[in-house]
Design an enzyme around this catalytic site. Sequence first.
Site, PDB file in Angstrom:
ATOM      1  N   GLU A 113       0.819  -1.221   0.000  1.00  0.00           N
ATOM      2  CA  GLU A 113       0.000   0.000   0.000  1.00  0.00           C
ATOM      3  C   GLU A 113       0.851   1.268   0.000  1.00  0.00           C
ATOM      4  O   GLU A 113       0.540   2.223  -0.684  1.00  0.00           O
ATOM      5  CB  GLU A 113      -0.880   0.025   1.264  1.00  0.00           C
ATOM      6  CG  GLU A 113      -2.256  -0.536   1.042  1.00  0.00           C
ATOM      7  CD  GLU A 113      -2.994  -0.703   2.351  1.00  0.00           C
ATOM      8  OE1 GLU A 113      -3.377   0.313   2.924  1.00  0.00           O
ATOM      9  OE2 GLU A 113      -3.175  -1.848   2.785  1.00  0.00           O
TER      10      GLU A 113
ATOM     11  N   ASP B   1      -2.490  -4.249   3.600  1.00  0.00           N
ATOM     12  CA  ASP B   1      -2.618  -4.469   5.052  1.00  0.00           C
ATOM     13  C   ASP B   1      -3.502  -5.676   5.394  1.00  0.00           C
ATOM     14  O   ASP B   1      -4.440  -5.986   4.664  1.00  0.00           O
ATOM     15  CB  ASP B   1      -3.193  -3.211   5.715  1.00  0.00           C
ATOM     16  CG  ASP B   1      -2.133  -2.121   5.860  1.00  0.00           C
ATOM     17  OD1 ASP B   1      -0.946  -2.449   5.704  1.00  0.00           O
ATOM     18  OD2 ASP B   1      -2.490  -0.957   6.126  1.00  0.00           O
TER      19      ASP B   1
ATOM     20  N   ASP C  41      -6.184  -6.446   6.955  1.00  0.00           N
ATOM     21  CA  ASP C  41      -7.526  -6.226   7.508  1.00  0.00           C
ATOM     22  C   ASP C  41      -8.520  -6.055   6.358  1.00  0.00           C
ATOM     23  O   ASP C  41      -8.157  -6.193   5.194  1.00  0.00           O
ATOM     24  CB  ASP C  41      -7.546  -5.010   8.457  1.00  0.00           C
ATOM     25  CG  ASP C  41      -7.052  -3.733   7.791  1.00  0.00           C
ATOM     26  OD1 ASP C  41      -6.918  -3.720   6.545  1.00  0.00           O
ATOM     27  OD2 ASP C  41      -6.800  -2.745   8.499  1.00  0.00           O
TER      28      ASP C  41
ATOM     29  N   GLU D 250      -9.983  -3.475   5.068  1.00  0.00           N
ATOM     30  CA  GLU D 250      -9.625  -2.386   4.149  1.00  0.00           C
ATOM     31  C   GLU D 250      -8.520  -2.851   3.193  1.00  0.00           C
ATOM     32  O   GLU D 250      -8.580  -2.622   1.988  1.00  0.00           O
ATOM     33  CB  GLU D 250      -9.131  -1.191   4.977  1.00  0.00           C
ATOM     34  CG  GLU D 250      -8.929   0.058   4.192  1.00  0.00           C
ATOM     35  CD  GLU D 250     -10.049   1.066   4.396  1.00  0.00           C
ATOM     36  OE1 GLU D 250     -10.103   2.003   3.595  1.00  0.00           O
ATOM     37  OE2 GLU D 250     -10.854   0.913   5.310  1.00  0.00           O
TER      38      GLU D 250
ATOM     39  N   TYR E 261       1.168  -5.096  13.410  1.00  0.00           N
ATOM     40  CA  TYR E 261       0.122  -4.278  12.772  1.00  0.00           C
ATOM     41  C   TYR E 261      -0.691  -3.503  13.802  1.00  0.00           C
ATOM     42  O   TYR E 261      -1.042  -4.030  14.855  1.00  0.00           O
ATOM     43  CB  TYR E 261      -0.793  -5.171  11.926  1.00  0.00           C
ATOM     44  CG  TYR E 261      -1.721  -4.376  11.047  1.00  0.00           C
ATOM     45  CD1 TYR E 261      -1.224  -3.401  10.186  1.00  0.00           C
ATOM     46  CD2 TYR E 261      -3.092  -4.584  11.078  1.00  0.00           C
ATOM     47  CE1 TYR E 261      -2.060  -2.662   9.384  1.00  0.00           C
ATOM     48  CE2 TYR E 261      -3.947  -3.851  10.268  1.00  0.00           C
ATOM     49  CZ  TYR E 261      -3.428  -2.886   9.430  1.00  0.00           C
ATOM     50  OH  TYR E 261      -4.267  -2.142   8.643  1.00  0.00           O
TER      51      TYR E 261
ATOM     52  N   ARG F 207      -3.747  -1.891  13.648  1.00  0.00           N
ATOM     53  CA  ARG F 207      -5.219  -1.858  13.739  1.00  0.00           C
ATOM     54  C   ARG F 207      -5.706  -3.242  14.133  1.00  0.00           C
ATOM     55  O   ARG F 207      -5.819  -4.124  13.306  1.00  0.00           O
ATOM     56  CB  ARG F 207      -5.837  -1.423  12.405  1.00  0.00           C
ATOM     57  CG  ARG F 207      -5.535   0.027  12.094  1.00  0.00           C
ATOM     58  CD  ARG F 207      -6.116   0.512  10.785  1.00  0.00           C
ATOM     59  NE  ARG F 207      -5.620   1.836  10.487  1.00  0.00           N
ATOM     60  CZ  ARG F 207      -4.496   2.077   9.822  1.00  0.00           C
ATOM     61  NH1 ARG F 207      -3.772   1.069   9.371  1.00  0.00           N
ATOM     62  NH2 ARG F 207      -4.094   3.307   9.597  1.00  0.00           N
TER      63      ARG F 207
ATOM     64  N   HIS G  32      -5.234 -11.858  13.761  1.00  0.00           N
ATOM     65  CA  HIS G  32      -4.569 -10.660  14.279  1.00  0.00           C
ATOM     66  C   HIS G  32      -3.947 -10.910  15.640  1.00  0.00           C
ATOM     67  O   HIS G  32      -4.373 -11.773  16.390  1.00  0.00           O
ATOM     68  CB  HIS G  32      -5.572  -9.519  14.386  1.00  0.00           C
ATOM     69  CG  HIS G  32      -5.812  -8.853  13.081  1.00  0.00           C
ATOM     70  ND1 HIS G  32      -6.536  -7.700  12.949  1.00  0.00           N
ATOM     71  CD2 HIS G  32      -5.418  -9.179  11.825  1.00  0.00           C
ATOM     72  CE1 HIS G  32      -6.574  -7.353  11.671  1.00  0.00           C
ATOM     73  NE2 HIS G  32      -5.905  -8.237  10.978  1.00  0.00           N
TER      74      HIS G  32
END
Length: 690
Positions: free
Chosen positions: A9, A82, A84, A86, A300, A302, A346
């Site tokens: 990203e 990433d 997640d 998104e 990470y 988030r 996660h």
Amino acid sequence: MAHYLVIVESPAKVKTIKKFLGSNYTVTASNGHVRDLPKSQLGIDVEHDFEPKYITIRGKGEILANLRKEVKKADKVYLATDPDREGEAISWHLEKALKLDEKKTYRISFNEITKNAVKASIKNAREIDMDLVDAQQARRALDRIVGYEISPLLWTKVKRGLSAGRVQSVALRIIADREEEINAFIPEEYWTLDAYLNIEGEKKPLVAKFYGTEKEKIVIHSEQQLQEILKDLEGASYQVADIKRGERLKKAPVPFTTSTLQQEASKVLNFATQKTMRIAQQLYEGIDIKGNGTVGLISYLRTDSTRVSEEADANVKAYIRENFGENFVVSGESKKEDGKKIQDAHEAIRPTDVTRTPALMKDSLTRDQFRLYQLIWKRFVASRMKPAKYETTSVKIDAGKYRFTVAASKIVFEGFRSVYTEADEEKVDSNVLVKSLDRDSRLSCNHFEQKQHFTQPPAHYTEAALVKTMEELGIGRPSTYAPTISTIIARRYVAKENKNLYLTEIGEVVNNIMKQSFPAIVDVNFTANMEGLLDKVAEGKVEWKSVIENFYPDLEEAVKKAEEEQESVKIEDEVTDVICEECGRNMVIKYGPHGRFLACPGFPECRNTKPYLEKIGVACPKCGKEIVLRKTKKGRKYYGCEDNPNCDFMSWQKPSEKKCPKCGSYMVEKGNKLVCGDQKCGYIENNKNN
């Protein structure tokens, strides 16, 4: 030789990841999202199964063209966005925008940017998880529908440029509800009484707190009640009725999640949530470490999981063993967290390598990066250490018919506290109990210390407290807390002063319209249920379009109703009796970014404006002139004299024209009560105007 392309990203990650992969890998960045819904229209076809219409984001054409060139050269394409929802959606959009061949396209994800994690992710390459993509599409579509359907109503009712949002409107309401609670709060008087007792043979007096009687706790509500107690205590003898010695354990905190990191960084480092996320992003993507090149320092950022991988768990325990000793290492498996569903791939936020201590990293980090890294590192190490152990003593002392208590604790084993103490940890008792104190100790009263107090209203929200509440209520997710708060501050619905968040005039107007016309949108339970549905989409249990299908008709109906009501209420500019000194017209009230102001209706020929000070029909108790509604520089409302700066009267609560019948001071409105402005007087009556 086969050639592979890895798309990440952000450009910051390119350098870090390039280092771990061989020369037959090209690493390049998409710079975030490449496709989104168009800005100029709703972009969701409500007539045809709510199909979203995605377009290339302006300015991303060149990036996509370069990516297409790289794709042509590659035998395999790895999408490494990433880990997640998104990130999954960005990978899917890249696949569509670049028309990638599914057979040679793989999705890889990693929780930390380290050589092992990146190499392992390539070994475990997979297909794009469409359930995660759909959960993101559903969130985007819901947010777009709410924003595009409701915001135009705010433009016609209040002013252009205002916006409503699915999560931001609820956050605004939470703040507004707290302000109402604070405004309606009536302080109650209470007193504390401490006895300073001499112990025979000891120099330092013992401080004992008044408790009540042997049977019950007594709260002292007035000075008169206090004086009666003191009268009863005259000549009383003091004796130890009971001594209990015990042990108390304080458990180590769990490692950080996104929300607890934001809360603790706000309390300890005074960081805004947005700043915490920005710096954590830098630590995650990679920092130039002298002698090591670019290294990702934390996992990470988030996440709502407190899980720690077995490897990281073993490494940190070995570090504790070596640096603190075996007796500091927590025994057994650290328990898995239960409760809400978390995406269990996660992990908690932790250092990628615990041996990279803050002290070793200090020279490679900026001051803010160092402070945040140190907080994360200490919390993680502490989470795998034994509890702190305290020796506690509680003493009950009788005096006549009354009872006093003394509580003291002494730390006997530091445990995790040798690394980390929390920001709001309770203050340690100053009472150090003398070892010789027992039931036969002879006590005499040296003197009393009495203090008047008033109960305090609930505290104003800070960013940290708001994040905590949003998480507890299930509103928003780790990736949305910071942007939600930033939005309501940027739109000036909320003013931030000395860390506290206050509702502004515009915020109050918007919140009232939302509560009246769209009660479901600002309903906490409705929003939390919607988040739960999005989780179900991510788990593959609910079809994403069905969520929108069920939501849209009710919203459409509410919008139509609000529009009809609005048509019957034509909003005219309110004309005032203030004359424009430049052209003689009567000035009108308009809404600006900071609330209301006076403007000349002769615009654009006459551009005269001035602050609008709304009179509340009450005379200033200091000088007799009018009291007006004013605002601080940041937009927080208060009541002051129109003759300011010559008269300095101010009140956060609205003054009443009624005078206090007990002391003659001014009174203020608090909810449905009128309260004397002089706290010492304490007179209260019902507000008949309410």
